[in-house]
Design a protein around this motif. Structure first.
Motif, PDB file in Angstrom:
ATOM      1  N   HIS A  28       0.785  -1.230   0.000  1.00  0.00           N
ATOM      2  CA  HIS A  28       0.000   0.000   0.000  1.00  0.00           C
ATOM      3  C   HIS A  28       0.820   1.285   0.000  1.00  0.00           C
ATOM      4  O   HIS A  28       0.292   2.357  -0.267  1.00  0.00           O
ATOM      5  CB  HIS A  28      -0.945   0.017   1.215  1.00  0.00           C
ATOM      6  N   LYS A  29       2.104   1.205   0.293  1.00  0.00           N
ATOM      7  CA  LYS A  29       2.921   2.413   0.303  1.00  0.00           C
ATOM      8  C   LYS A  29       3.308   2.771  -1.131  1.00  0.00           C
ATOM      9  O   LYS A  29       3.879   1.954  -1.848  1.00  0.00           O
ATOM     10  CB  LYS A  29       4.165   2.209   1.156  1.00  0.00           C
ATOM     11  N   HIS A  30       2.994   3.995  -1.519  1.00  0.00           N
ATOM     12  CA  HIS A  30       3.154   4.368  -2.917  1.00  0.00           C
ATOM     13  C   HIS A  30       4.605   4.330  -3.390  1.00  0.00           C
ATOM     14  O   HIS A  30       4.865   4.058  -4.566  1.00  0.00           O
ATOM     15  CB  HIS A  30       2.524   5.738  -3.183  1.00  0.00           C
ATOM     16  N   HIS A  31       5.560   4.600  -2.498  1.00  0.00           N
ATOM     17  CA  HIS A  31       6.942   4.535  -2.958  1.00  0.00           C
ATOM     18  C   HIS A  31       7.347   3.102  -3.264  1.00  0.00           C
ATOM     19  O   HIS A  31       8.166   2.859  -4.164  1.00  0.00           O
ATOM     20  CB  HIS A  31       7.899   5.170  -1.931  1.00  0.00           C
ATOM     21  N   ASN A  32       6.761   2.133  -2.563  1.00  0.00           N
ATOM     22  CA  ASN A  32       7.028   0.728  -2.873  1.00  0.00           C
ATOM     23  C   ASN A  32       6.312   0.297  -4.147  1.00  0.00           C
ATOM     24  O   ASN A  32       6.888  -0.399  -4.990  1.00  0.00           O
ATOM     25  CB  ASN A  32       6.601  -0.166  -1.702  1.00  0.00           C
ATOM     26  N   LEU A  33       5.047   0.690  -4.274  1.00  0.00           N
ATOM     27  CA  LEU A  33       4.308   0.389  -5.498  1.00  0.00           C
ATOM     28  C   LEU A  33       5.051   0.922  -6.712  1.00  0.00           C
ATOM     29  O   LEU A  33       5.245   0.229  -7.709  1.00  0.00           O
ATOM     30  CB  LEU A  33       2.911   1.019  -5.435  1.00  0.00           C
ATOM     31  N   SER A  34       5.448   2.175  -6.620  1.00  0.00           N
ATOM     32  CA  SER A  34       6.133   2.820  -7.733  1.00  0.00           C
ATOM     33  C   SER A  34       7.420   2.100  -8.085  1.00  0.00           C
ATOM     34  O   SER A  34       7.708   1.844  -9.267  1.00  0.00           O
ATOM     35  CB  SER A  34       6.433   4.276  -7.374  1.00  0.00           C
ATOM     36  N   ALA A  35       8.203   1.744  -7.075  1.00  0.00           N
ATOM     37  CA  ALA A  35       9.480   1.084  -7.320  1.00  0.00           C
ATOM     38  C   ALA A  35       9.291  -0.278  -7.969  1.00  0.00           C
ATOM     39  O   ALA A  35      10.034  -0.653  -8.891  1.00  0.00           O
ATOM     40  CB  ALA A  35      10.250   0.941  -6.006  1.00  0.00           C
ATOM     41  N   SER A  64       5.012   6.959 -10.523  1.00  0.00           N
ATOM     42  CA  SER A  64       5.587   5.810 -11.222  1.00  0.00           C
ATOM     43  C   SER A  64       6.564   6.200 -12.310  1.00  0.00           C
ATOM     44  O   SER A  64       7.168   5.332 -12.947  1.00  0.00           O
ATOM     45  CB  SER A  64       4.476   4.969 -11.854  1.00  0.00           C
ATOM     46  N   GLY A  65       6.724   7.502 -12.545  1.00  0.00           N
ATOM     47  CA  GLY A  65       7.623   7.935 -13.602  1.00  0.00           C
ATOM     48  C   GLY A  65       7.125   7.573 -14.987  1.00  0.00           C
ATOM     49  O   GLY A  65       7.897   7.518 -15.940  1.00  0.00           O
ATOM     50  N   VAL A 152      10.140  -4.549   0.563  1.00  0.00           N
ATOM     51  CA  VAL A 152       9.431  -5.339  -0.445  1.00  0.00           C
ATOM     52  C   VAL A 152       9.843  -4.965  -1.860  1.00  0.00           C
ATOM     53  O   VAL A 152       9.944  -5.830  -2.742  1.00  0.00           O
ATOM     54  CB  VAL A 152       7.900  -5.214  -0.255  1.00  0.00           C
ATOM     55  N   SER A 153      10.112  -3.694  -2.112  1.00  0.00           N
ATOM     56  CA  SER A 153      10.494  -3.291  -3.464  1.00  0.00           C
ATOM     57  C   SER A 153      11.904  -3.764  -3.805  1.00  0.00           C
ATOM     58  O   SER A 153      12.195  -4.110  -4.951  1.00  0.00           O
ATOM     59  CB  SER A 153      10.393  -1.772  -3.631  1.00  0.00           C
TER      60      SER A 153
END
Length: 228
Positions: A28-35, A64-65, A152-153
């Protein structure tokens, strides 16, 4: 339009791996999702699956770039739907779960040249018991320090790049797995984003592109595009 832009998109899409995917279970953390999404794009995945709340917004280009624009993202209400979708796409897929258990093996011992889906779990609690029921094999990343787990990322990146390494050695990036029907919208939106947006607004099909990525369309299309 610069020819190099079209050539880059063509080169990327011709190497997409439709039989290598990652499934994010309640990450759920957006920096992990994005990575993770950026890594999936980087290793050539075409599909990404995620168990994600319906009312929460998925990634934006800012987070997400822009990587999410080059992936086919499948959002699911629960892990049951996610696993069913993964199996429906490829019944022969091996589903791997990043989970420490007695039967878990070093992630480098897996044959990633096979159709593969990798489940990564929620940051705090990890993979759910329900998700583990769908896994054909649990995998671990060996640790030599005091910590017992990675972000996780980071874990997803290590596993996906091992999959890329094996697939490159096996020549699997030379298969050109995407059909023209799938690639054409991606070519068009990548090369002509403004016109693509106008086509969507006016419910117009994307016209053809030539070998340089230039639009091939008759006067009727251009008039329809101008019509308000």
């Amino acid at each position: 339009m610069q020819k190099t832009r079209y050539q880059r998109i063509e080169s990327v899409l011709s190497r997409r791996q439709t039989d290598l995917t990652v499934c994010l279970e309640d990450v759920h953390k957006h920096h992990n999702l994005s990575a993770i999404v950026r890594t999936a794009d980087a290793v050539g995945c075409h599909h990404v699956h995620a168990v994600w709340p319906e009312k929460q917004k998925w990634l934006t280009n800012n987070t997400s770039g822009g990587s999410k624009n080059w992936l086919d993202t499948h959002l699911h209400k629960n892990i049951d739907d996610a696993a069913a979708s993964i199996r429906a796409h490829n019944p022969d897929v091996q589903i791997l779960a990043t989970h420490l258990s007695e039967d878990a093996v070093d992630f480098r011992e897996i044959d990633y040249t096979k159709p593969t889906a990798i489940i990564v779990g929620q940051e705090k609690t990890g993979i759910s018991e329900k998700a583990l029921e769908y896994a054909d094999q649990n995998i671990i990343i060996p640790m030599q320090g005091m910590v017992q787990s990675l972000n996780v990322s980071v874990a997803a990146a290590l596993i996906l790049f091992e999959a890329q390494r094996q697939r490159e050695l096996a020549g699997l990036y030379n298969r050109n797995m995407l059909s023209e029907q799938i690639k054409h919208p991606m070519y068009f939106e990548g090369c002509h984003p403004i016109i693509a947006r106008q086509c969507k607004q006016k419910n117009l099909p994307y016209p053809a592109l030539n070998e340089h990525g230039e639009i091939v369309a008759d006067e009727q299309f251009w008039q329809a595009l101008k019509h308000t």
